[in-house]
Design a protein around this motif. Sequence first.
Motif: not given
Lengths: 442, 964
Positions: A436-437, A439, B343-345, B377, B380
Amino acid sequence: MISQVFILTSKGDHLIYKDFRGEAGVDAISAFYESVTALSGDQPPVVMTHKGMHFIHVRQGGLYWVASTKTNASPFTIIEFLNRLTALTKDYCGTLSEKSVRANFALIYELLDEMVDYGYIQTTSTDILKNFIQTEAESSKPFSLFDLSNVGLFGAETQQDKVAPSAAASRPIMANRGEQGGKNEIFVDVIERLAMVIGSNGIIMKADIEGEIRVKCYLPNCSEMRIGLNEELSIGKSQLRGYGSAVRVDECSFHQAVKLDEFDTYRIIKVCPSQGEQTVMQYQVCDDLPCAPPFRLFPSVERDSGNRLLMYLKLRCDLPPKSAAINVSITVPVPKGSVSLSQELSSPDQRAELQPKSKAVLWEIPRFPGGSQLAALFKLEVPGLSSASLLEVGPVSMCFELPKHTCTGLQIRFLRLTPTQPGLSQRWVRYVTHSDSYTIRV
Amino acid sequence: MEWASQLCENRHIGSKMTDSKYFTTTKKGEIFELKAELNSDKKEKKKEAVKKVIASMTVGKDVSALFPDVVNCMQTDNLELKKLVYLYLMNYAKSQPDMAIMAVNTFVKDCEDPNPLIRALAVRTMGCIRVDKITEYLCEPLRKCLKDEDPYVRKTAAVCVAKLHDINAQLVEDQGFLDTLKDLISDSNPMVVANAVAALSEIAESHPNSNLLDLNPQSINKLLTALNECTEWGQIFILDCLANYTPRDDRESQSICERVTPRLSHANSAVVLSAVKVLMKFMEMLPKDLDYYGTLLKKLAPPLVTLLSAEPELQYVALRNINLIVQKRPEILKHEMKVFFVKYNDPIYVKLEKLDIMIRLASQANIAQVLAELKEYATEVDVDFVRKAVRAIGRCAIKVEQSAERCVSTLLDLIQTKVNYVVQEAIVVIKDIFRKYPNKYESVIATLCENLDSLDEPEARAAMIWIVGEYAERIDNADELLESFLEGFHDESTQVQLQLLTAIVKLFLKKPTETQELVQQVLSLATQDSDNPDLRDRGYIYWRLLSTDPVAAKEVVLAEKPLISEETDLIEPTLLEELICHIGTLASVYHKPPSAFVEGSRGVQHRRLPARAGSGESSESPDVGQPVGAVPDTPPAVIPSQGDLLGDLLNLDLAPPTSSAPTVTPSMQMGAMDLLGGGLDSLLGGDIAGSPAMGAGLASAPVVMPASLGAPVSSGLDDLFDLGGGVGMPTGAFVVPKTIWLPAMKAKGLEISGTFARRAGVIQMELSLTNKAMSVMTDFAIQFNRNSFGLAPAGPLQVLTPLSPNQTTEISLPLSNVGPVMKMEPLNNLQVAVKNNIDVFYFSCQYPISILFVEEGKMERQVFLATWKDIPNDNETQYQIKDCHLNSDAATTRLQSSNIFTIAKRTVEGQDMLYQSIKLTNGIWVLVELRVQTGSPNYMLSVKCRAPEVAQLVYQCYEMVLKN
């Protein structure tokens, strides 16, 4: 209260327009389409307002599914409703696309009429609806067994395209009626989504798994299905059953049709599946993962004497040797000033490229067996490279699919149907874990 | 589902053609073709034709011309065709009301059909045809359907009542449908109950006082029972209805909560949120020490966390709601920080909401974790997100004091990346950190200054300028830095211009010698070359302030700023309460009350949380107290938003307009340079008279604020005392009657008489302004010249209305004693300038020294004795007061009321010796020995003071007090 429901193509063509309350005109559609296309990237698109009309929409199958309201309605209700509408459309029409919606507009109008009356949602259950629906579905293509060839994807959403129809759902649930093609089949999928953040020191900073058990049922009359889960499954942080490698989830919730009288003792879920697709159980685990993270990354980033940035990435797959990850892609953000990339990869089926727009290196591995290790060396040309540029590298994000694997270890022990189905009734159980995520910080 | 099974046979095999073809473009004459097909004898053909018509309708083509032909197809036993025709009818009946009547007969007939599906279909469609004429025919069938044996028909009829009510409310009431609807709440079928509740709720909203949904413990009980049985959508109606109920006491509240809690684990998020709404509302009534209260808090967290695993659309809506819940009851989610990590997405709008909640949940316990996240963050890709993350670091520093140092060093690290927008955001937040922790992190200023050139956004430039101005004395080249901004002054945005103006004035006040040119330059840029009224006004204010009273300017411009509050963007508490009552609705997403975006009467009622039962603490929001270092009794002040912060800052500089700053504006025709010159001189100490004055003014600066702030309040009180004084209060201090200070002939018709008084510790100048001219006088202002005791007006001269001819106005002007000091001759002489719209007038008057006697003038006996001995005998002056007929006790009382305190009394040989002390406003002590000879009208007065000049005045004061 829902005032109108409409379905638009991404180009703004009207596919379905249903007015429930006579509060607003058709021009609401164009008002919606104008606002949705005028949205800038950072504006939340979920709820939009225009002259006292509030639009709530979801995007599925490349279409806009929109409901409008004039009251202080609940966006949760409307989003849930729209999601059910798309699911039902998929169940009834087989697939979710502009083509299938166009082909079945009369059916969808009929569905809407039964689902909503004067803006009050009446029902979204296939069991009830099937009693009212008169119109036959028009399947855009005849169902063929070839569609089932890609078993790895089936029933589950893929990371790349969450709206892609699952192969299992690509025929209408009612199609077997009066037709020979249908088979008495039932699919049970255990789908997990893994979200993880791993710190630069390799320590897991955050991990959670969201899982669900999804049933897609083609059986016309199935009175009860019993799904047996791992007996040692424990729920909640404190509860512990058995010894050692217990399977544990923090929380779970069930479809409202699920009967749980045997769940506490035997971990058996009893459900009378309606035709179509439904999620019978959802669960999640936070923080304490029962397994090691599937991937570990050992990066080293340095600058050589010139303007070159060297990234040496070693990636290890910690799955059991029998399993493998597929469609693995690794995205590494690199300094904004990067102009070109040269790479050394360990096998020819891998690919890597510098994405000019997002300034990230994308490294793709089609198949990654458990227990193996891959390495790659990336050399980036960065004019005016400074020590501060090194800070721009990372965090690394990964996308992958782990077929036949659940991170929680949840298994389906058995699947029993009562009464025993006569003749061909095939039962399929599949497992898949998606990232899903995922990292990894550098 | 009894109605369902019998309907199955109605299904039949549909056509094999694909509907898509109906969407093919229409050509000319298509309508005629359709017409022909509609009138075809073949059912299949008819159905295909109707489908085509509906397809055209959907894409927006006008097919209303086919109305009669389509209606003709209505009488059919084919349910699919019937449904299609009804679909068409609903769309076009409104535009063809006369034709719609044609359909009525079929409707009425269908309502009698043995097939419940057809009965329901008819009643449903009839309600949707919003044509007045049809409604009359609807009543009878509807009445029957409301009592139908089939629940499917009844639930459809229930909704139909709401439809009819919308078209013709009176009719619904007259026909008694509302009562039937109420009965349906007790129906055996939960779906019917749910629809009845929904319909009644909607009707009730348009009749706020109708008490339609007569909610009482019995009906609530029925609803709670139905709750367990009906579909998820029905549960939502019922829960929303429950949320409008106010339980009688905490026990009822608890029992409802107990029965609603199982809904929290429902898979449908709308059910969950409606349950959360009910619980959040009813929880308000539960005593907080109740065990169940704690249990409930624990139960609320998991469902909210679960919502975050839904698709982004739902996540966003959930986060907006969680944002409200966290503000109301932070303890629910205080251990769940991790689920809000991005979350990055995640889509950007989800990320931003999560960030906001992270800050709200940040506390000492989790700050390290939060900071580590935020730092990630900040590197990013997404610019907006990065900016907000950097800001969030600053907010953490302000919120959690223990983390401030770490936050600042994190921000410095980020500045080192030299990424332009990161640097700019960091500077904006560092400015806020400076406001919160003054004089703590100034070491970073040098690093900030290095990045001056890269700042291109107004907010960052303004913040940097503020920092330079605020710490001008520590930045060696502050003048150069500010000067560099001045070059493109007119190209800057307003906030930068305003900030630059203020910063340069600050710099000037701190380093007057080197920056005269700079300040003149900026003042003229702001006042002469700018069209912006804000800028011009501020420029003029500074200019006048600097020219008339540089000391006051210093006090105003360099005043200590109030600390900024630790929480930003908090929703104002009453709005928050209302929004909590609307959890799960659009209001909770917009963070606005429904009245702000819903038209008409619906939803306009403001909802409030119920009061906590059985306790005295009323409905004060119980848990606003933050986990760390918050003062629970005072809800934190709300700072509107980060963006406005700077605006507030700017205004703060000017915040104390009522301070001792003189408000007389010198007439504009005086040369600007002169004005400034005067100010400069006194600042630089060039004026000999001015230099001690400035010293005194500065020394007393810290007391300025309280004194001047107190003044307006007590002056109000004094007006009250004034009334009493008129009647003749025996114990009141003696007040000299008013005398004319400025005769009308000398002042173009303005006559001023006045006196001085000390009331409740405040010196008052009491003025009567009389207009003896022929025209109206306005724009009064007053200013004092420097004087011996630093008297100055504590506020502007408040003449509320213009002074008409022959009108007199009485004014009490509170005075402070922190003005500039200059020794006058006589000592109590006061030179006054009064301005009005006509001219500026000058006069002088003398004040009785008794107004300077402070209330704390009573000396300790021992101190008195020591001081008396300590003061050289040369400083002793003796006076005789003749013809005073008071005895010593009466004299004591009377003197006491003027703050002359008797410390001891000795009687020697029939002579009373009174030892008295007086303290003046400037801290000078006056010691007095008063000898009263019994039977003699003459008193002997010995005055001892380190400042012998006052003795004469003290004597005059005794004369006055004792003889009047």
